[in-house]
Design an enzyme around this catalytic site. Sequence first.
Site, PDB file in Angstrom:
ATOM      1  N   TYR A 197       3.926  -3.361   2.598  1.00 46.26           N
ATOM      2  CA  TYR A 197       3.293  -1.981   3.597  1.00 46.26           C
ATOM      3  C   TYR A 197       3.093  -3.876   4.502  1.00 46.26           C
ATOM      4  O   TYR A 197       3.322  -2.614   5.636  1.00 46.26           O
ATOM      5  CB  TYR A 197       1.922  -1.623   3.512  1.00 46.26           C
ATOM      6  CG  TYR A 197       1.713  -0.666   4.215  1.00 46.26           C
ATOM      7  CD1 TYR A 197       2.240   0.437   4.496  1.00 46.26           C
ATOM      8  CD2 TYR A 197       0.016  -0.873   4.465  1.00 46.26           C
ATOM      9  CE1 TYR A 197       1.552   1.528   5.262  1.00 46.26           C
ATOM     10  CE2 TYR A 197       0.133  -0.629   5.726  1.00 46.26           C
ATOM     11  CZ  TYR A 197       0.177   1.013   5.815  1.00 46.26           C
ATOM     12  OH  TYR A 197      -0.567   1.289   6.710  1.00 46.26           O
ATOM     13  N   GLU A 246       5.104 -11.498  -5.273  1.00 44.57           N
ATOM     14  CA  GLU A 246       4.173 -11.934  -6.703  1.00 44.57           C
ATOM     15  C   GLU A 246       4.283 -11.461  -8.318  1.00 44.57           C
ATOM     16  O   GLU A 246       3.542 -11.614  -9.399  1.00 44.57           O
ATOM     17  CB  GLU A 246       2.484 -10.760  -6.203  1.00 44.57           C
ATOM     18  CG  GLU A 246       2.541  -9.788  -6.301  1.00 44.57           C
ATOM     19  CD  GLU A 246       2.919  -8.879  -5.216  1.00 44.57           C
ATOM     20  OE1 GLU A 246       3.591  -9.880  -4.336  1.00 44.57           O
ATOM     21  OE2 GLU A 246       2.446  -7.690  -4.894  1.00 44.57           O
ATOM     22  N   SER A 282     -20.984  -9.943 -20.514  1.00 50.19           N
ATOM     23  CA  SER A 282     -22.367 -10.568 -20.779  1.00 50.19           C
ATOM     24  C   SER A 282     -22.811 -12.050 -21.546  1.00 50.19           C
ATOM     25  O   SER A 282     -23.509 -12.633 -21.388  1.00 50.19           O
ATOM     26  CB  SER A 282     -22.883  -9.460 -21.282  1.00 50.19           C
ATOM     27  OG  SER A 282     -22.723  -9.278 -23.003  1.00 50.19           O
ATOM     28  N   SER A 283     -21.759 -12.306 -22.765  1.00 52.59           N
ATOM     29  CA  SER A 283     -21.445 -13.573 -22.942  1.00 52.59           C
ATOM     30  C   SER A 283     -21.565 -14.850 -22.464  1.00 52.59           C
ATOM     31  O   SER A 283     -22.112 -15.385 -23.087  1.00 52.59           O
ATOM     32  CB  SER A 283     -20.691 -13.405 -24.585  1.00 52.59           C
ATOM     33  OG  SER A 283     -20.885 -12.501 -25.103  1.00 52.59           O
ATOM     34  N   GLY A 321       0.652  -1.023   0.203  1.00 51.45           N
ATOM     35  CA  GLY A 321       0.449   0.097  -0.051  1.00 51.45           C
ATOM     36  C   GLY A 321       1.012   0.810  -0.378  1.00 51.45           C
ATOM     37  O   GLY A 321       2.320   1.266   0.477  1.00 51.45           O
ATOM     38  N   LYS A 350     -10.660 -11.200 -15.512  1.00 51.46           N
ATOM     39  CA  LYS A 350     -11.115 -11.121 -16.605  1.00 51.46           C
ATOM     40  C   LYS A 350     -11.071 -12.528 -17.167  1.00 51.46           C
ATOM     41  O   LYS A 350     -11.589 -13.113 -18.167  1.00 51.46           O
ATOM     42  CB  LYS A 350     -11.014  -9.524 -17.031  1.00 51.46           C
ATOM     43  CG  LYS A 350     -10.814  -9.336 -18.369  1.00 51.46           C
ATOM     44  CD  LYS A 350     -12.533  -8.665 -18.690  1.00 51.46           C
ATOM     45  CE  LYS A 350     -12.492  -8.305 -19.996  1.00 51.46           C
ATOM     46  NZ  LYS A 350     -14.227  -7.580 -19.793  1.00 51.46           N
ATOM     47  N   SER A 364     -24.344  -7.976 -24.464  1.00 52.62           N
ATOM     48  CA  SER A 364     -23.873  -6.639 -25.631  1.00 52.62           C
ATOM     49  C   SER A 364     -22.863  -7.108 -26.591  1.00 52.62           C
ATOM     50  O   SER A 364     -22.233  -6.716 -26.946  1.00 52.62           O
ATOM     51  CB  SER A 364     -22.852  -6.178 -24.517  1.00 52.62           C
ATOM     52  OG  SER A 364     -21.866  -6.171 -24.048  1.00 52.62           O
ATOM     53  N   GLY A 365     -22.406  -8.456 -26.942  1.00 51.41           N
ATOM     54  CA  GLY A 365     -21.459  -9.042 -27.846  1.00 51.41           C
ATOM     55  C   GLY A 365     -20.597  -8.948 -26.544  1.00 51.41           C
ATOM     56  O   GLY A 365     -19.429  -9.050 -27.889  1.00 51.41           O
ATOM     57  N   GLY A 366     -20.447  -8.377 -25.694  1.00 46.23           N
ATOM     58  CA  GLY A 366     -18.787  -8.137 -25.432  1.00 46.23           C
ATOM     59  C   GLY A 366     -18.642  -9.601 -24.268  1.00 46.23           C
ATOM     60  O   GLY A 366     -19.644 -10.275 -24.387  1.00 46.23           O
ATOM     61  N   VAL A 367     -17.522 -10.013 -23.512  1.00 45.01           N
ATOM     62  CA  VAL A 367     -17.227 -10.646 -23.544  1.00 45.01           C
ATOM     63  C   VAL A 367     -18.267 -11.588 -22.491  1.00 45.01           C
ATOM     64  O   VAL A 367     -18.374 -12.225 -22.167  1.00 45.01           O
ATOM     65  CB  VAL A 367     -15.483 -11.281 -23.116  1.00 45.01           C
ATOM     66  CG1 VAL A 367     -15.302 -10.580 -22.166  1.00 45.01           C
ATOM     67  CG2 VAL A 367     -15.249 -12.750 -22.542  1.00 45.01           C
TER      68      VAL A 367
END
Length: 512
Positions: free
Chosen positions: A83, A173, A230-231, A55, A368, A225-228
């Site tokens: 942090y 990480e 919502s599809s 942080g 995502k 919408s055709g976006g990933v």
Amino acid sequence: MDLEKILILDFGGQYSKLIARRTRECGVFSEILSYTSSPERIMEKGYKAIILSGGPASVYEANAPQCDKAIFDMGLPVLGICYGAQLMANLLDGYVEKSGSPEYGSTMVQVDKKAALFASPNVEDVTATWMSHTDYIKTVPYGFNITAKTENCPVAAMENNSRKLYAVQFHPEVTNSIHGMDMLKTFLFDICGFKGNWKMSSFIDDAVAKIKEKAGNGKALCALSGGVDSSVAALLVQKAIGDRLTCVFVDHGLLRKNEGDEVEAVFSKFGLNLIRVNAGERFLAKLKDVEDPEQKRKIIGSEFIAVFEEEAKKLGSVDYLVQGTIYPDVIESGAGSSAMIKSHHNVGGLPETMDFKGLIEPLRELFKDEVRKVGLDLGLPENLVMRQPFPGPGLGVRIIGKITAEKVAILQDADAVFREEIAAAGLDREISQYFAALTDMRSVGVMGDSRTYYYTVGLRAVITSDFMTAEWARIPHEVLAKTSNRIVNEVHGINRVVYDITTKPPATVEWL
Ligand code: XMP
């Protein structure tokens, strides 16, 4: 089988989401909660271990974010990073101060191979790590051993193995910490005893079972919408309840060239119960003469909801609304809210006035890239799944000044050429987002023997990991040359092409 999970307690660090991703890569499910979470809530949620994130604050500042000290006494293993490491030292009566020699970037660390956290045979005595700190732990708390140091940092790691408390000043990480993943695995498997059996592939079956249970015999509605996101959400729900799901695809006429037809074609293959509403003219009428970008966003957002509600009404009673909400949208971040630069209208947002029994959000727990993986596993075509982000208000925020049908068509054509050339050059996966924007500026040109007075189109291509900051893409000149040449030859109404070489900040990715 109960899901084993680890908590990432977030202190506003830039890498908090990355830590969560890394543990999931190891097969350990993770969740991010704000540092303000109480020990009772943490216990209730059944975590098996805790990682304290980095942080931007200093632990000795008056309003520095602090967690409840009692979390160190819950019997759960805790790993503090940056942090988080300093906070552990501070809360347990060690001492942290500003360092005379801050460390940024790749830094060699000498580790104590007897330390539990560095037990992996892959971790060498001296190993490269990624540092980013100005404060440092000067004195470790009672019962802790110093387990790593650098030239400038006397406590690059510490641990109290009997209490299962560990801390590292560096960022395991980040891939620049060459053996960071080995250290994380040691923590997760050897120290915490995780089985590591969380798999993306089991996600689909689990998700479908949960949707079935929740929806019962009810009906569901989804704004596609055709976006990933919502599809994928729609396909998962279809798998669970079949025809009782209806998807409404509102084509606002501000999509990319041919996109509406492509979306319809993909989903008709899946036999999805899909209603496409061609509302282009209606949106253009509402946007007539509007120039202000925020105004455009508002109009498109509210019109979208109006169209969607009208369609929903025609269907009669529906019990559930399906949404493609993903994990980054629901994380309770430890960071304060940042200033609004522009409102982001996600067309497809929740229609507040509609009455539903509940929401179905099957992707709430996924990042995502995990959503993309599920999309591919469900058989969605790669070009849809790997699609670059596209703003909800579409070309409405890529046309400067008044929006007309003619301008939309010009922009669609120019944008299609740019996308074709980027793909032909094999750059489509390297560049995070690339598109054309239509300026309101016309200038003089000459074509054949006649003078033209046409629009200028701007090309934008950026490289970014989080879209908060972005670098403009160094596209080879030949690719730009070919794109420009094709646009002025093939797109009537454009006689000048410019390439945007501005970073974000101070510019934004979109031009509006
Ligand atoms: P900016 O322009 O803010 O863009 O630097 C960052 C990312 O957000 C997208 N964007 C939007 N997405 N509705 C959306 O759904 C919007 O109103 C909107 N405005 C920008 C932009 O495409 C980029 O990926």
